[in-house]
Design an enzyme around this catalytic site. Sequence first.
Site, PDB file in Angstrom:
ATOM      1  CG  HIS A 164       2.700  -3.480   6.110  1.00  0.00           C
ATOM      2  ND1 HIS A 164       3.399  -4.478   5.238  1.00  0.00           N
ATOM      3  CD2 HIS A 164       1.469  -3.383   5.548  1.00  0.00           C
ATOM      4  CE1 HIS A 164       2.670  -5.000   4.313  1.00  0.00           C
ATOM      5  NE2 HIS A 164       1.737  -4.422   4.541  1.00  0.00           N
ATOM      6  CG  HIS A 177      -2.061  -1.020   1.221  1.00  0.00           C
ATOM      7  ND1 HIS A 177      -1.765  -2.399   1.102  1.00  0.00           N
ATOM      8  CD2 HIS A 177      -3.357  -0.676   1.014  1.00  0.00           C
ATOM      9  CE1 HIS A 177      -2.946  -3.008   1.057  1.00  0.00           C
ATOM     10  NE2 HIS A 177      -3.870  -2.056   0.741  1.00  0.00           N
TER      11      HIS A 177
END
Length: 271
Positions: A235, A193
């Site tokens: 993440h 992303h």
Amino acid sequence: MPASQPRSRARDRNNVLNRAEFLSLNQPLKGNQESRSSSRKQNGQAGAAGGQGSSPKERRQSQQLPEEDCMQLNPSFKGIAFNSLLAIDICMSKRLGVCASRASSWGGARSMINLLGITGHGIPWIAGTLICLVKSSTLAGQEVLMNLLLALLLDIMIVAGLQKLAKRKGPYDITPGLLDYLTMDTYAFPAGHASRVAMLSKFFLNHLVLAIPLRILLVLWALCVGFSRVMIGRHHITDVLSGFAFGYLQFRLVELIWMSSNTCQMLISIW
């Protein structure tokens, strides 16, 4: 002398160690002695044969300890610094994962953070680009959209390849969603992303005429989408920062291989 002999015999009879049950303590069995002596002789002969057959270099190598059994007493400064930064990254990422589950401190905002992450997903952007490409009627618009589609496809392939090589897991054990599996965004490093929104924001800033407030909002959107992946627990911080860096590099790559209007028209006609 005759009187002393009966006395010594009487002492021997009265001695406890001379009884039958204690004889094994004073006199080992002959079978054990013979087996021990034979094993010693065999070991000595094998050692002599090995010493004669092996070279001095091989004997020195056999005396050395294996590398995995040796302790590294003086680690390098780079190793210490890398491990320290890695530990800080993991600790800070876990602290910032405030929406990792419903039981987290910001668990109620998890749905909103997930919705923000969908705005940076690859599947909606690819679908939107294809729709705009079909409806576009200008050559300039089709050129920009075709190169944008190329950039999105390159982003998915590059990030998927890097993630397969690194195979780094996130700070929390969170199962990827269906859209993540479609774009092969299943590992943590680098953040897909983050790379995508960095590439898109840089692409739009270069090829679209936008007012200053819109340009600021575009940059803020990219930052929010990137760090929302840390808040959701998918993440680490370094994954997002590296995703931003890879996104910029992907934009530079697309600029280098920019397809001209004629090439785009040829591809559109084939499609």
